[in-house]
Design a protein around this motif. Sequence first.
Motif, PDB file in Angstrom:
ATOM      1  N   ALA A   1     -39.601  68.672  13.318  1.00  0.00           N
ATOM      2  CA  ALA A   1     -40.612  67.929  12.555  1.00  0.00           C
ATOM      3  C   ALA A   1     -40.555  68.280  11.078  1.00  0.00           C
ATOM      4  O   ALA A   1     -40.762  67.430  10.209  1.00  0.00           O
ATOM      5  CB  ALA A   1     -42.007  68.209  13.113  1.00  0.00           C
ATOM      6  N   GLU A   2     -40.258  69.535  10.778  1.00  0.00           N
ATOM      7  CA  GLU A   2     -40.165  69.967   9.384  1.00  0.00           C
ATOM      8  C   GLU A   2     -38.704  70.055   8.977  1.00  0.00           C
ATOM      9  O   GLU A   2     -37.906  70.733   9.614  1.00  0.00           O
ATOM     10  CB  GLU A   2     -40.821  71.341   9.205  1.00  0.00           C
ATOM     11  CG  GLU A   2     -40.747  71.857   7.772  1.00  0.00           C
ATOM     12  CD  GLU A   2     -41.259  73.270   7.611  1.00  0.00           C
ATOM     13  OE1 GLU A   2     -41.244  73.782   6.487  1.00  0.00           O
ATOM     14  OE2 GLU A   2     -41.664  73.871   8.634  1.00  0.00           O
ATOM     15  N   TRP A   3     -38.374  69.334   7.903  1.00  0.00           N
ATOM     16  CA  TRP A   3     -37.021  69.387   7.354  1.00  0.00           C
ATOM     17  C   TRP A   3     -37.077  70.277   6.123  1.00  0.00           C
ATOM     18  O   TRP A   3     -37.568  69.897   5.079  1.00  0.00           O
ATOM     19  CB  TRP A   3     -36.557  67.992   6.994  1.00  0.00           C
ATOM     20  CG  TRP A   3     -35.101  67.909   6.610  1.00  0.00           C
ATOM     21  CD1 TRP A   3     -34.183  68.901   6.647  1.00  0.00           C
ATOM     22  CD2 TRP A   3     -34.416  66.751   6.116  1.00  0.00           C
ATOM     23  NE1 TRP A   3     -32.957  68.458   6.223  1.00  0.00           N
ATOM     24  CE2 TRP A   3     -33.076  67.136   5.895  1.00  0.00           C
ATOM     25  CE3 TRP A   3     -34.806  65.440   5.862  1.00  0.00           C
ATOM     26  CZ2 TRP A   3     -32.117  66.237   5.407  1.00  0.00           C
ATOM     27  CZ3 TRP A   3     -33.857  64.553   5.385  1.00  0.00           C
ATOM     28  CH2 TRP A   3     -32.534  64.946   5.158  1.00  0.00           C
ATOM     29  N   ARG A   4     -36.551  71.461   6.261  1.00  0.00           N
ATOM     30  CA  ARG A   4     -36.681  72.450   5.203  1.00  0.00           C
ATOM     31  C   ARG A   4     -35.599  72.289   4.140  1.00  0.00           C
ATOM     32  O   ARG A   4     -34.498  71.852   4.419  1.00  0.00           O
ATOM     33  CB  ARG A   4     -36.615  73.860   5.801  1.00  0.00           C
ATOM     34  CG  ARG A   4     -37.773  74.171   6.751  1.00  0.00           C
ATOM     35  CD  ARG A   4     -37.785  75.634   7.152  1.00  0.00           C
ATOM     36  NE  ARG A   4     -36.614  75.978   7.965  1.00  0.00           N
ATOM     37  CZ  ARG A   4     -36.295  77.223   8.303  1.00  0.00           C
ATOM     38  NH1 ARG A   4     -37.046  78.239   7.875  1.00  0.00           N
ATOM     39  NH2 ARG A   4     -35.239  77.470   9.059  1.00  0.00           N
ATOM     40  N   SER A   5     -35.952  72.651   2.927  1.00  0.00           N
ATOM     41  CA  SER A   5     -34.995  72.630   1.818  1.00  0.00           C
ATOM     42  C   SER A   5     -34.220  73.947   1.807  1.00  0.00           C
ATOM     43  O   SER A   5     -34.777  74.987   2.190  1.00  0.00           O
ATOM     44  CB  SER A   5     -35.728  72.430   0.491  1.00  0.00           C
ATOM     45  OG  SER A   5     -36.324  71.149   0.456  1.00  0.00           O
TER      46      SER A   5
ATOM     47  N   ASP B   1     -32.861  71.764  10.945  1.00  0.00           N
ATOM     48  CA  ASP B   1     -33.661  72.523   9.977  1.00  0.00           C
ATOM     49  C   ASP B   1     -33.243  72.214   8.540  1.00  0.00           C
ATOM     50  O   ASP B   1     -34.089  72.035   7.662  1.00  0.00           O
ATOM     51  CB  ASP B   1     -33.516  74.026  10.232  1.00  0.00           C
ATOM     52  CG  ASP B   1     -34.385  74.496  11.379  1.00  0.00           C
ATOM     53  OD1 ASP B   1     -35.224  73.701  11.829  1.00  0.00           O
ATOM     54  OD2 ASP B   1     -34.209  75.640  11.825  1.00  0.00           O
ATOM     55  N   HIS B   2     -31.919  72.171   8.290  1.00  0.00           N
ATOM     56  CA  HIS B   2     -31.429  71.925   6.927  1.00  0.00           C
ATOM     57  C   HIS B   2     -30.388  70.812   6.864  1.00  0.00           C
ATOM     58  O   HIS B   2     -30.379  70.026   5.920  1.00  0.00           O
ATOM     59  CB  HIS B   2     -30.804  73.197   6.342  1.00  0.00           C
ATOM     60  CG  HIS B   2     -31.776  74.302   6.091  1.00  0.00           C
ATOM     61  ND1 HIS B   2     -32.637  74.314   5.022  1.00  0.00           N
ATOM     62  CD2 HIS B   2     -32.017  75.447   6.787  1.00  0.00           C
ATOM     63  CE1 HIS B   2     -33.373  75.413   5.055  1.00  0.00           C
ATOM     64  NE2 HIS B   2     -33.019  76.121   6.116  1.00  0.00           N
TER      65      HIS B   2
ATOM     66  N   ARG C   1     -31.683  70.521   1.650  1.00  0.00           N
ATOM     67  CA  ARG C   1     -31.391  69.488   2.625  1.00  0.00           C
ATOM     68  C   ARG C   1     -29.990  68.925   2.394  1.00  0.00           C
ATOM     69  O   ARG C   1     -29.668  68.478   1.295  1.00  0.00           O
ATOM     70  CB  ARG C   1     -32.420  68.364   2.529  1.00  0.00           C
ATOM     71  CG  ARG C   1     -33.835  68.828   2.894  1.00  0.00           C
ATOM     72  CD  ARG C   1     -34.847  67.714   2.725  1.00  0.00           C
ATOM     73  NE  ARG C   1     -36.181  68.127   3.165  1.00  0.00           N
ATOM     74  CZ  ARG C   1     -37.247  67.337   3.136  1.00  0.00           C
ATOM     75  NH1 ARG C   1     -37.135  66.087   2.673  1.00  0.00           N
ATOM     76  NH2 ARG C   1     -38.415  67.781   3.557  1.00  0.00           N
TER      77      ARG C   1
ATOM     78  N   ASP D   1     -35.220  61.357   0.460  1.00  0.00           N
ATOM     79  CA  ASP D   1     -35.497  62.386   1.467  1.00  0.00           C
ATOM     80  C   ASP D   1     -34.927  63.741   1.045  1.00  0.00           C
ATOM     81  O   ASP D   1     -35.573  64.779   1.210  1.00  0.00           O
ATOM     82  CB  ASP D   1     -34.889  61.982   2.808  1.00  0.00           C
ATOM     83  CG  ASP D   1     -35.812  61.072   3.607  1.00  0.00           C
ATOM     84  OD1 ASP D   1     -37.034  61.278   3.551  1.00  0.00           O
ATOM     85  OD2 ASP D   1     -35.307  60.144   4.266  1.00  0.00           O
TER      86      ASP D   1
ATOM     87  N   ARG E   1     -34.718  61.138  10.244  1.00  0.00           N
ATOM     88  CA  ARG E   1     -36.039  61.405  10.818  1.00  0.00           C
ATOM     89  C   ARG E   1     -36.067  61.025  12.297  1.00  0.00           C
ATOM     90  O   ARG E   1     -37.118  60.759  12.863  1.00  0.00           O
ATOM     91  CB  ARG E   1     -37.117  60.599  10.078  1.00  0.00           C
ATOM     92  CG  ARG E   1     -37.129  60.815   8.567  1.00  0.00           C
ATOM     93  CD  ARG E   1     -37.746  62.137   8.197  1.00  0.00           C
ATOM     94  NE  ARG E   1     -37.842  62.316   6.745  1.00  0.00           N
ATOM     95  CZ  ARG E   1     -38.359  63.379   6.149  1.00  0.00           C
ATOM     96  NH1 ARG E   1     -38.816  64.380   6.883  1.00  0.00           N
ATOM     97  NH2 ARG E   1     -38.407  63.456   4.831  1.00  0.00           N
TER      98      ARG E   1
END
Length: 567
Positions: free
Chosen positions: A459-463, A441-442, A465, A542, A453
């Motif tokens: 699928a979602e890489w949340r800030s 997630d982070h 990071r 990224d 990746r």
Amino acid sequence: MPSVRSAATRVQQSYLVGVFSTVARTFHPVGLAFAVLFFAWSMSPSLLPRPWFLQALATGISMAIGYGVGRLLAWLTLHLGFAPRWSAHARIAGWTILSLTAAVTIPTFTILGARWQDIVRDIVGTQRDGGHFYLLVVFLAFTVAITLVFSGRALRWLSNRITHLGTRFVPTHTARLASIALLFTFVVFVVDGAAQRVIVNVAERSAAAVDVDTAPGVTAPIYPERSGSRHSAQAWNTLGNQGRSFVAGGPTWRNIEIATGQPAMTPIRVYAGRDSGPTFDDVAALVVDELERTGAFDRSVLAVATATGSGWVNPNVAAALEFVTGGDSAIASMQYSYLPSPVSFIADRETPQQAGRALFDAVYERWSSKPIDSRPALVVFGESLGSYGGQAAFSGGYEMLAKVDGALWSGTPNFTEQWQLITASRDANSRQARPIIASGDHIRFAAQPADVRGAGLAAEWRSPRIVYWQHSSDPIVWWNSELIHTRPEWLNKPLAPGIDPNLQWVPFVTFWQITADMVFSIDVPSGHGHSYGPEAAYLWADILDGITDKKLSPEQLDRVHAAIGRR
């Protein structure tokens, strides 16, 4: 006369053979058998290719340990009551078998060792050396092993003498324990105390002398955005060798525009030398003043970079951040020691943490006082001891996520507490070599940029990071004392890409192999070992995605990568 000289020569040769035979008979055959076994094991591949002299050192130490292990097993067997009376014929046969085994094993594994090293060189992309020096490996390894064995005998003799003296006053067992305790205390004092202080003092004096020099081609900056310029309160000659290289280096706005094809600004780099203030807090305050002077809090991204022991900041990682942000960035760092990283790594692990906390806390306090809607994104980065010291500003992953907008930690030493805690919290289906934390997630780990990746990640890489950049073959990341007696999880099959699949863990031996790997771990191509290069551009892109309005296409990032590689 020739006959006299020949007779003298024969006498000398006979004397030498006699001495050699006398010395050889002092070695226990079981100990020698284990020494030969450890010799073979020590020739096996590890993470990186080893120069012949480091191979010899690792092999010699391994042989001495092997001899000690065999000797201990023989002693335990004897004291458990198993004491067979071998006939003279049986002893001769045993020595013959041992000699023939050694005569076959040593040259065979010397040749195999050279070939295994060439395979590792192919993996990391360095030139093969052909194994021409491996005859020297055998000679030097035997020299090291014999020296260590006789040093052990000298300690045993001293222990016996102390015990003998002690029996005049106390029972024998008490005297023996006292002698062992006394010698142990003495060795610890010499190795971990007096000797360490001497080494550190000598290293610091030598490093301090080098620190006043300036690297060739490095000149004082003319831009007001840099410490050390005529606009700065931090004088050029106070920044130290690495500090001067840092503020004078990096891309200009023109370099960035050429690589990205977009308008760019002059990046801000501020720095303060070790002797700029009496305490780390004072030096950090000067760095913050430089941030204010240069207008750093008006930039899009503000980075706190914790340096290594001598004040070095990875120029690839710093330049990558500046390229990716179009120069709309500021990087703050400071020097906290004269010691080169290898010495700090061994002898001074407190100073990097103290400096890392002082610098981040000072910047964070001033940054927090700015209006929320106008202050820059705050990121942190560091490599090796810089990563170790930088992470000391946080209790762990949660506090890191709460205080910064992004982080890039590269080549983190295995003894870093925050790294240990985060790695230990990995998802059950992930491996230590590439842990997955809360589905990514982070926080994400990467050996190569594509790993952030990779499979198994959300699928979602949340800030915010956070990226831990660690090569599979980096011995700094994997070295710890537990390698002596415990097989590490990162060696579970299948091994991570970039590691020789023939790598095996062997008690004692693997520890010294990885120790030898650390010596030249940066002298390999980027992407292997402890060499972290222009690939940082992809990782910064990224990390900062969504944090800033700067967005580079894959083609632009490729040009940035090439531009950094040419610097």
